[in-house]
Design an enzyme around this catalytic site. Sequence first.
Site, mmCIF file in Angstrom:
data_model
loop_
_atom_site.group_PDB
_atom_site.id
_atom_site.type_symbol
_atom_site.label_atom_id
_atom_site.label_comp_id
_atom_site.label_asym_id
_atom_site.label_seq_id
_atom_site.Cartn_x
_atom_site.Cartn_y
_atom_site.Cartn_z
ATOM 1 N N GLU A 66 71.474 25.872 63.013
ATOM 2 C CA GLU A 66 71.785 26.522 61.736
ATOM 3 C C GLU A 66 71.487 25.563 60.575
ATOM 4 O O GLU A 66 70.975 25.961 59.548
ATOM 5 C CB GLU A 66 73.246 26.942 61.703
ATOM 6 N N LYS B 248 84.434 28.681 71.854
ATOM 7 C CA LYS B 248 83.142 28.587 71.186
ATOM 8 C C LYS B 248 82.352 27.317 71.509
ATOM 9 O O LYS B 248 82.911 26.236 71.626
ATOM 10 C CB LYS B 248 83.319 28.658 69.658
ATOM 11 N N SER C 79 84.949 25.361 67.646
ATOM 12 C CA SER C 79 85.635 26.024 66.553
ATOM 13 C C SER C 79 87.057 25.503 66.447
ATOM 14 O O SER C 79 87.669 25.139 67.446
ATOM 15 C CB SER C 79 85.661 27.528 66.827
#
Lengths: 461, 461, 461, 461
Positions: free
Chosen positions: B291, B284, B278
């Site tokens: 996704e 992260k 991130s």
Amino acid sequence: MKLWQKNNQTMDSFIESFETKGDLVLDQQLTKYDVYGSIAQVKMLEKIGIVTKKEEETAITGLLEILALHKKGKFILEQGDEDIHTKIENFLTEKYGEVGKKIHTGRSRNDQVLTDLRLYTKEHLLFIWEELLELISSFYAFSKQYEFVPMPGYTHMQKAMPSSVGMWGASFTESLLDSLYQLKTAHELNDKSPLGSAAGYGAPLHLDREYTAKLLGFENVQINSLYCQNSRGKIESLILATLSTILQDINKFATDVLLFTTAEFNYFTVSNDLCTGSSIMPQKGNVDLAELLRSKVHIVTGNYLQIIGISGNLPSGYNRDVQDTKKPLMESLELTLDCIRVANILIHKLHPQEDKMKQALTPEIYATHSVLQLVGQGMPFREAYQIIKEKLDDNLTHNPEQTIKQSHHLGGTGNLSLGRYFAIVKHEKERYNKEMGKFTAAITSLLTCTQHETEKLAINC
Amino acid sequence: MKLWQKNNQTMDSFIESFETKGDLVLDQQLTKYDVYGSIAQVKMLEKIGIVTKKEEETAITGLLEILALHKKGKFILEQGDEDIHTKIENFLTEKYGEVGKKIHTGRSRNDQVLTDLRLYTKEHLLFIWEELLELISSFYAFSKQYEFVPMPGYTHMQKAMPSSVGMWGASFTESLLDSLYQLKTAHELNDKSPLGSAAGYGAPLHLDREYTAKLLGFENVQINSLYCQNSRGKIESLILATLSTILQDINKFATDVLLFTTAEFNYFTVSNDLCTGSSIMPQKGNVDLAELLRSKVHIVTGNYLQIIGISGNLPSGYNRDVQDTKKPLMESLELTLDCIRVANILIHKLHPQEDKMKQALTPEIYATHSVLQLVGQGMPFREAYQIIKEKLDDNLTHNPEQTIKQSHHLGGTGNLSLGRYFAIVKHEKERYNKEMGKFTAAITSLLTCTQHETEKLAINC
Amino acid sequence: MKLWQKNNQTMDSFIESFETKGDLVLDQQLTKYDVYGSIAQVKMLEKIGIVTKKEEETAITGLLEILALHKKGKFILEQGDEDIHTKIENFLTEKYGEVGKKIHTGRSRNDQVLTDLRLYTKEHLLFIWEELLELISSFYAFSKQYEFVPMPGYTHMQKAMPSSVGMWGASFTESLLDSLYQLKTAHELNDKSPLGSAAGYGAPLHLDREYTAKLLGFENVQINSLYCQNSRGKIESLILATLSTILQDINKFATDVLLFTTAEFNYFTVSNDLCTGSSIMPQKGNVDLAELLRSKVHIVTGNYLQIIGISGNLPSGYNRDVQDTKKPLMESLELTLDCIRVANILIHKLHPQEDKMKQALTPEIYATHSVLQLVGQGMPFREAYQIIKEKLDDNLTHNPEQTIKQSHHLGGTGNLSLGRYFAIVKHEKERYNKEMGKFTAAITSLLTCTQHETEKLAINC
Amino acid sequence: MKLWQKNNQTMDSFIESFETKGDLVLDQQLTKYDVYGSIAQVKMLEKIGIVTKKEEETAITGLLEILALHKKGKFILEQGDEDIHTKIENFLTEKYGEVGKKIHTGRSRNDQVLTDLRLYTKEHLLFIWEELLELISSFYAFSKQYEFVPMPGYTHMQKAMPSSVGMWGASFTESLLDSLYQLKTAHELNDKSPLGSAAGYGAPLHLDREYTAKLLGFENVQINSLYCQNSRGKIESLILATLSTILQDINKFATDVLLFTTAEFNYFTVSNDLCTGSSIMPQKGNVDLAELLRSKVHIVTGNYLQIIGISGNLPSGYNRDVQDTKKPLMESLELTLDCIRVANILIHKLHPQEDKMKQALTPEIYATHSVLQLVGQGMPFREAYQIIKEKLDDNLTHNPEQTIKQSHHLGGTGNLSLGRYFAIVKHEKERYNKEMGKFTAAITSLLTCTQHETEKLAINC
């Protein structure tokens, strides 16, 4: 009472209605298949020693009674019933005792409803298969009858080259044969028994899944228990994409009919008994039928997208969202069946206006033929094209009947090769009869081995 | 200059851009296939006596030069070019003279672009077929490796019954095999040559359509000239529905991976080199990959709808609307190919956390097994169910490994029947090799019979 | 008998069923609105001198009788009836004579059914408007109640930064307010009277379209007669896209509930009376409700696409294809209304597990806060980010309640500005009351000016 | 280098390409808006004391340099770049030092890309708004010019009643005005600043979100930080549904043009410079343009579905799936803008063939007028209808011009009320100018307050 309820548990009735309202109507139509599945299940449970022979007989008697009641419209799901599976189990338990409490052994409503839907789909795909062969035969006969009737051919909605009524009709014959080819694949993917996959993870029992599959007339077992559930949405979506190919063919047919029956084109007329009038304009005679055929592919496309959308982005295992795939599936199967029948009526009542079409073969439509005449004399195509382009005002008229026969390469107006389609249709009818025969035999056998009981009940299964 | 322009005709450049802008990019990718089609056409024209042997050789030399230029990125379509077909004809005419003006004899851009698209689709379906077999093999190996590793099974996103990593992996194996089955049908329906159907109504020439079909490696001729055009949209829609089945499988796999790699589930980890970070949150490590795999089925579904919508409610014959079906078709084929490859990478870098899964097998997940134990002792299922329901707080713990082996019916956790998949995959690989071999041989032959010229041009086709 | 039939004309009953089957069920629901429209029409015909005052009264008496019968379930459409408009005209003519033959003057079933649908839609949009304000109020109250309850915030399905139950609840409040804003636009576009546009080309009469519009409570006249018909499909599609925005909000809410009520997350529980069990697994308590809420946006999306598909590529003027847009329109309006009510029940029975959420605020979730502490001490952001990235294993724990209050910029966890929503909701409720009041007043007036007759009939309109 | 990478971390290049390939092309188009957002952010950071005035100036100088490079095509994203945000931050840090490391303070790429997309959308919606007003004006002028030119009106694709070219043209005027009304709502919902919502959970800083919103010309702040992320997909879907209404209007216009320019109807001709030819048929002059206008609504509908599908069934918070919504959004905005312009060209080059239309007003089209003449003489409508139905063969001819003037009710052929549209268009143009003026002023001010730097760079922002 729900199968899972404790005595003290209640549920908001608005919520209950939200969860089951439309679903009960669909479940009503699944009654027959649910009975089939339960008979197969109880036979298998007897085979593996979980119910006795006597219990098996009792259960089957009860199930056949349900079937008989259902056929008389006396086994009706009502608000408060959770689903058909529950209603059947409760009915058996109340009227036939212990065995009712046993029939759910080794299965879950998850595999049960899926089995019902597979059987419903199988039967409807077989009906569609049959009617599709009829429709194809009609288009074949139509193109045979008008094989060499000249008709303008269009591109960009403008007159392009001479064509024939035979070519137009045969285009649907070949198109529907392609759709049939796909239909058989969808049928095969559907023709697998999920029974015994239970909630999606099997059960610690000696379930004989191949036996129940065979009893129900399934070609195969869908092996992986989790995949059985995960395939909900996926197999349905493919079936709807298949139905869509049929309805796309019919959409084009209807679109053509509507254009070619305008007063301005006037290439075809439709028998008066298929036309409807207007409440305000006395002169109208509309081919509403074709408009309502034209629209249906869009209904099924929307249904397809509902199924894809509902099952997308969901994790493995049963999710109740898929309950909402029942309606688009079942509606689409029925709709397609109706459309094929209606299209078949329409093609029989469609009358080419041969004179009008011949008149419409105005000189410029032969321009390409004039070009190719020059090519025949040795001129390069592009040069001939430019020469004719400059001379379009000259009279290029050709003889229509002769012209369409000149295109005698495979698939040209002069060589439609209709015999090839005829041969395929013949073969496919045999194939269909065999497939339908197998299924009918299985179901008949499922019910008649219990002939004794059916006689007692005086029902005809 | 457009093929159809008179000298004095001009066209608004904004309009020209509107009509061709995005399309030229796609046509660029069709260059190779357009050259193939033109070689086949010129060979056939020689066979039926419209071009001489010498003209044939000249044309093929020119076409191979175009292929060579294209491979070096030096045959580029630009604003002002109408399409690839025009550019090729113009190039030939300018550089190789007369024969350039002849290569369009007996065809139209309508059948030409359709031939290109069929070849493009065929090649991509074959690539997909190959990669799909690889992915299936990977899932097979994964489920073999973790065949008896216990894992909670879910329904309604809640723990339901004990399952296994093997069952989870095998569910994708079987699902993708179904998708493969459908893929072969889509492939067969696509594997038909439309070349020679011209504008949709054939041509008054002795075109040998079976010969061009064979030269291009097509299995069959799509016979009816009008159907060739009418099938645009329809066959494409079915291909996309087929790709969708593959992407639905991958969507479920990705959805599961994303759920099972949350800190809260923690059933799997993904190798670090597949994770991204991130810009604001230093801690992260996201599986963005999954996704982006998850989203793709929706892209292809939207593309499917574009094709259905564009071709719906349109009359027979070529309508230029269908130009807009090229993009959704070509994009979907490429996207699916990419997704299969990426999914294959992901499954290789997915690591079950066996301890976590075993911990997650909390006592209540064995409730059904406890019920069926009582059933084994002769109690009716529904009674046993109610008894266990009252005793859920008791410790129902079973041994996980033993438990999953108890479900030894076909497709249960104890009997995944992985060998069946292995056998099918083996057979399908042979089938694929044969199919790919035939196509490669045809194209190689199409190009090498002109070996002489290729040597002169120093190109490797 | 159809309005347009000659005596000798018959129609195939299968065709008749195909054309009207599903449509009669929908028409049944339109009875009320069709009566409204006919009363307005007859009043207008009296005003312009086509029917006498006495005929007007007779007609209205008859129409109110139909309304009364309908409410008692005694005015039922059956196979053989063409549609509700025909049935009403026939009923009037048979029982009330001459005037029945006059009520169709100056209109067509084309504008009549459109008027019915506009009224149906208007009433349902007003119901949705009301329930939506209730749901927004519930989310407002929920976020107010749990304004500062800490909760992990997620991106990529992984813990990202500290959030709050208040922020989560308020996200739906603001989202639904946006949906409401769009709803009002859809309402205004629907709120136009097509009555008097007849078949789509008006009529050579002094029709007072503004008068009928006012009588029926429409805000405006849809002027152009042809546009009235052409807008079928278009306005409906926009209404469904609007409903979709609401259902997208509810889909996200349901998806969150399902994730956050898994045993693994366990951030919320749902009251037991909303949960359902399993037929095979005694331990299950599933939030099926949320699954069935989650699926509905996909139903409406499919319906949207049906409408777009059906009306696409069709020329101007009424085409019967649009009959098939009634079902997706009416179904979607009802479905959305149900979903809003169910979502409102769910939010009231959703209980945050505050301890579980606090436990889930594991140290690494504060990484960004640690970075920004360093930024507060003057370090550039990206440097601070890299430093914290290296020190993730250190204990970064912050106090959850303090932390979420630190984000006190507009829309941060410390400054949700809930008061702003409250003010808007208050204002919108007034706006709604005014709008609903106007419509109710118009319809009441339409019916009560004929109080005399209603008394005679002893019906309550 | 990625913003989040540790030194030792690498990523598979095929994966990298899969994740960013198509996205970089889109990001390239977002460069301008990303610079705007960064300037606003840095000004705000100076205002709240996180960067110094000097740092602010340095950063803005750097950002304007990027803008200048971008305009010259020298700031190009390449494979290996993660996205535009990263590239800009890296460029600033490398060339302008420390401040580059500060510009990301208080934001995430999540709110950054959303801000870019909102600005991109806003600017394009304003362009569309402007062009739409132009198109509406053109249809208004067209219907004014041919207000009383008689033309057959159709239902069910059959002649129904006399209509007029004016009514046909005005139907699009009114339809597009409805679409414009919806466009303004979509614009308002988009006109909200998400900047400062960071990753979706805000940040523990005194971010002044109202200040950045104002600097960027946004009307409002989108308050709830989580809703900012959750609205991705939702707001886009509504924008596409809005664009769809415009394209539905254009679809009907194009469909009509294609039908009415067939040789068989021949009601309109299109200027030759808009027509294209055929490669094989020398005589062809096709209105391909209208076909390519007709298809576009289906592209945008497919794109709509992609967005709905991608964002459906996903939990709250940023999920990378939504990256795939950028393309359908941006493509649809550009496509719609193009289509409006092309439709505007087409309407200007469309020529009614008045004689042909008058000839087509064959006697039976006046049947309804004959009925209503009898009604004028006191006969009940349905009786008159039956009488005329029996006498259709009689000559019912009326005078076309007189007939269309007889329908003088509001919205009839004799009373199109074109003046009402004119007044609305005038008002809407003022409204547009005000809205566009505000946005332009904000962006100009954002850039010119830094005039000093722009002079140094010799760029014109």
